[in-house]
Design a protein around this motif. Structure first.
Motif, short mmCIF file in Angstrom:
data_model
loop_
_atom_site.label_atom_id
_atom_site.label_comp_id
_atom_site.label_asym_id
_atom_site.label_seq_id
_atom_site.Cartn_x
_atom_site.Cartn_y
_atom_site.Cartn_z
N UNK A 102 16.74 -1.01 49.53
CA UNK A 102 17.55 -0.69 48.36
C UNK A 102 18.32 -1.91 47.88
N UNK A 103 18.92 -2.67 48.80
CA UNK A 103 19.68 -3.87 48.42
C UNK A 103 18.77 -4.94 47.81
N UNK A 104 17.58 -5.11 48.36
CA UNK A 104 16.63 -6.08 47.81
C UNK A 104 16.22 -5.68 46.40
N UNK A 105 15.97 -4.40 46.19
CA UNK A 105 15.59 -3.90 44.88
C UNK A 105 16.74 -4.06 43.89
N UNK A 106 17.95 -3.78 44.34
CA UNK A 106 19.12 -3.94 43.48
C UNK A 106 19.31 -5.41 43.09
N UNK A 107 19.14 -6.33 44.05
CA UNK A 107 19.26 -7.76 43.75
C UNK A 107 18.19 -8.23 42.79
N UNK A 108 16.98 -7.73 42.96
CA UNK A 108 15.88 -8.09 42.07
C UNK A 108 16.16 -7.61 40.65
N UNK A 109 16.63 -6.40 40.51
CA UNK A 109 16.95 -5.87 39.19
C UNK A 109 18.12 -6.61 38.55
N UNK A 110 19.14 -6.91 39.34
CA UNK A 110 20.30 -7.64 38.81
C UNK A 110 19.89 -9.04 38.35
N UNK A 111 19.05 -9.71 39.13
CA UNK A 111 18.58 -11.05 38.74
C UNK A 111 17.72 -11.01 37.50
N UNK A 112 16.84 -10.04 37.41
CA UNK A 112 16.00 -9.90 36.22
C UNK A 112 16.82 -9.59 34.98
#
Length: 175
Positions: free
Chosen positions: A8-18
């Motif tokens: 979940x944290x990796x997905x959240x970081x990916x979305x925030x960066x995008x």
């Protein structure tokens, strides 16, 4: 739950960066205007009018389309020269060197770079052993002597195509 939290944290970081990349992207460039096709005589008349005004004569010196009088070739690696005092290395001098050559000589410079580097290192070691990198080593007199010797070596290898040797960076690190 323990396995889902890192995902979940990796997905959240990916979305925030995008999202940040999307919002902070540079604005789109305006397309270059394309001149209309067709009336060739009108374009020729405009060109003749520009020559009559002398605008082209003024712009020739700053015309980016004009062929360059010289090319600059940066040698791939820096030169590291030890400064020896009392049989010990007292300092290291690091130099970056570029050559000013006639157009079309870039490939020949790179083809002869090993020989150039060897000759340059000989000159740099001799300069260091003669005390050229001691004291105020960046004085213009010292630098002109060094540039002259480097230019002589470059011309022995490449001929008159080399017009100047440029010392881009020079750093002395006392040890």
């Amino acid at each position: 739950m323990r396995r889902l939290l890192p995902l979940f944290l990796a997905l959240l970081g990916l979305l925030a960066g995008g999202g940040a990349g999307f919002l902070l992207r540079p604005p789109a460039e305006e397309p270059a205007p394309i001149p209309p096709c067709g009336d060739v005589t009108a374009a020729a008349d405009e060109s003749a009018a520009g020559q009559a005004d002398g605008a082209e004569a003024e712009g020739a010196a700053t015309d980016p389309e004009a062929p360059a009088a010289h090319e600059y070739v940066k040698l791939n690696n820096q030169f590291v020269v030890p400064v020896v005092e009392a049989a010990e290395v007292a300092a290291l001098v690091v130099l970056s060197i570029s050559l000013e050559v006639t157009p079309g000589m870039t490939e020949q410079v790179y083809a002869r770079e090993p020989r150039l580097r060897d000759g340059f290192l000989r000159v740099l070691f001799d300069h260091a052993n003669a005390g050229g990198f001691g004291g105020a080593f960046t004085q213009s007199d010292n630098m002109e002597i060094l540039r002259g010797a480097l230019l002589e070596v470059a011309r022995k290898s490449l001929g008159a195509a080399v017009t100047d040797v440029l010392i881009i960076d020079i750093v002395r690190q006392d040890g």
